[in-house]
Design an enzyme around this catalytic site. Structure first.
Site, PDB file in Angstrom:
ATOM      1  N   GLY A  15     -10.837 -11.094  29.207  1.00 16.20           N
ATOM      2  CA  GLY A  15     -10.277 -12.323  28.625  1.00 16.20           C
ATOM      3  C   GLY A  15      -9.788 -13.248  29.721  1.00 16.20           C
ATOM      4  N   ASN A  52       4.139  -6.326  24.153  1.00 14.41           N
ATOM      5  CA  ASN A  52       4.772  -7.364  24.969  1.00 14.41           C
ATOM      6  C   ASN A  52       5.014  -6.798  26.362  1.00 14.41           C
ATOM      7  OD1 ASN A  52       6.869  -9.165  26.130  1.00 14.41           O
ATOM      8  ND2 ASN A  52       6.826 -10.096  24.107  1.00 14.41           N
ATOM      9  N   HIS A  56       5.853 -18.513  17.557  1.00 15.48           N
ATOM     10  CA  HIS A  56       4.861 -18.672  18.619  1.00 15.48           C
ATOM     11  C   HIS A  56       4.121 -20.001  18.460  1.00 15.48           C
ATOM     12  CE1 HIS A  56       5.397 -14.298  19.192  1.00 15.48           C
ATOM     13  NE2 HIS A  56       4.987 -14.537  20.421  1.00 15.48           N
ATOM     14  N   LYS A  99      -1.770 -19.102  18.422  1.00 16.07           N
ATOM     15  CA  LYS A  99      -1.737 -17.641  18.332  1.00 16.07           C
ATOM     16  C   LYS A  99      -2.440 -17.200  17.048  1.00 16.07           C
ATOM     17  CE  LYS A  99       1.351 -13.626  18.669  1.00 16.07           C
ATOM     18  NZ  LYS A  99       0.529 -12.987  19.713  1.00 16.07           N
ATOM     19  N   THR A 142       4.806  -7.919  19.214  1.00 11.30           N
ATOM     20  CA  THR A 142       6.203  -7.677  19.588  1.00 11.30           C
ATOM     21  C   THR A 142       7.079  -7.481  18.356  1.00 11.30           C
ATOM     22  OG1 THR A 142       5.884  -9.029  21.556  1.00 11.30           O
ATOM     23  CG2 THR A 142       8.151  -8.590  20.895  1.00 11.30           C
TER      24      THR A 142
END
Length: 253
Positions: A7, A110, A141, A145, A152
């Site tokens: 990625g 996370n 967020h 996202k 998390t």
């Protein structure tokens, strides 16, 4: 340390690459399915089968749907992997666990040191306060996202369960519910908007008082620092499934 990035064109992987270089590490290759020849600071491929080089560890910040290719690659190379990707199904998590019987794999929802301290505090608060307090988890967020709730938030939910002996059930939002809240519920709520890097709040609501534990990420560099530290932790480890708590424990001695 030689690192392959999965990625690699994503924002977090770019931060990881920059952080690694400051530590004298080398990004020997990057992989991203969106790669079509864009200029990068290291060799790139659009699939793992195009990569033919050795590395100490692979760091993945891609998408859950690329898991099978990732696991096939690291098994073939016998390469440790730090998996920063979130949003896996239970079946995909089982695939990671099975692969960790052969290889050292570190997976965390996370990579922040602060979040992992928060996870510890949440478990302690849940244990101390007990069923007399209602627990609600709110995560915020940026609008890009894709997974919800965040990995998390799910980590923090597991911390609540760890801290109490009582059965806990996640409740995602309360639209259309016609019944009172129970002691067994843990509310989990996702907010998406703008450019919010990441904010997680765990609230304990009691009779006449509230305890709010909050972590705010101001930029992605803290996640990148955690990922590079996790990679250094993992590269010489025995096969097994690790998380950031193991990294923190090693730091603390």
């Amino acid at each position: 340390m030689k690192i392959i990035l999965g990625g690699a064109m994503g924002r977090l992987c770019r931060e990881i690459a920059a952080e690694a270089v400051t530590h004298g590490d080398e990004i020997v290759y990057g992989m991203d399915i969106a790669y079509t020849g864009q200029a990068m600071d290291f060799p790139m491929a659009s699939s793992y089968d195009q990569i033919d080089c050795e590395a100490d560890v692979l760091v993945d910040c891609s998408r859950p749907d690329g898991l099978s290719d990732l696991l096939s690659f690291i098994k073939a190379k016998k390469m440790p992997a730090v998996i920063c990707t979130t949003g896996f199904t239970d079946a995909e998590l089982n695939q990671i666990s099975e692969a960790a019987k052969e290889l050292p794999i570190l997976r965390s929802g996370n990579m922040s040191l602060g979040i992992n301290v928060l996870e510890h505090l949440v478990a302690q608060a849940a244990k101390a306060l007990g069923d007399g307090y209602d627990v609600e988890i709110i995560e915020r967020h940026h609008r890009m996202k894709v997974d919800s709730p965040s990995g998390t938030a799910l980590m923090l939910y597991e911390a609540v369960k760890k801290g109490t002996d009582a059965e806990k059930t996640p409740v995602h939002g309360r639209y259309g519910r016609n019944e009172k809240r129970t002691n067994q519920e843990v509310g989990i709520h996702a907010v998406r908007g703008g450019t919010v890097t990441g904010e997680h709040e765990v609230a304990f609501y009691g009779m006449g008082e509230e305890i709010i534990l909050t972590h705010r990420a101001e930029n992605r560099s803290l996640f990148a620092r955690g990922a590079v530290r996790a990679a250094a932790f993992l590269k010489d480890k025995e096969p097994g499934l690790y998380n950031m708590s193991h990294v923190v424990a090693e730091i603390l001695g």
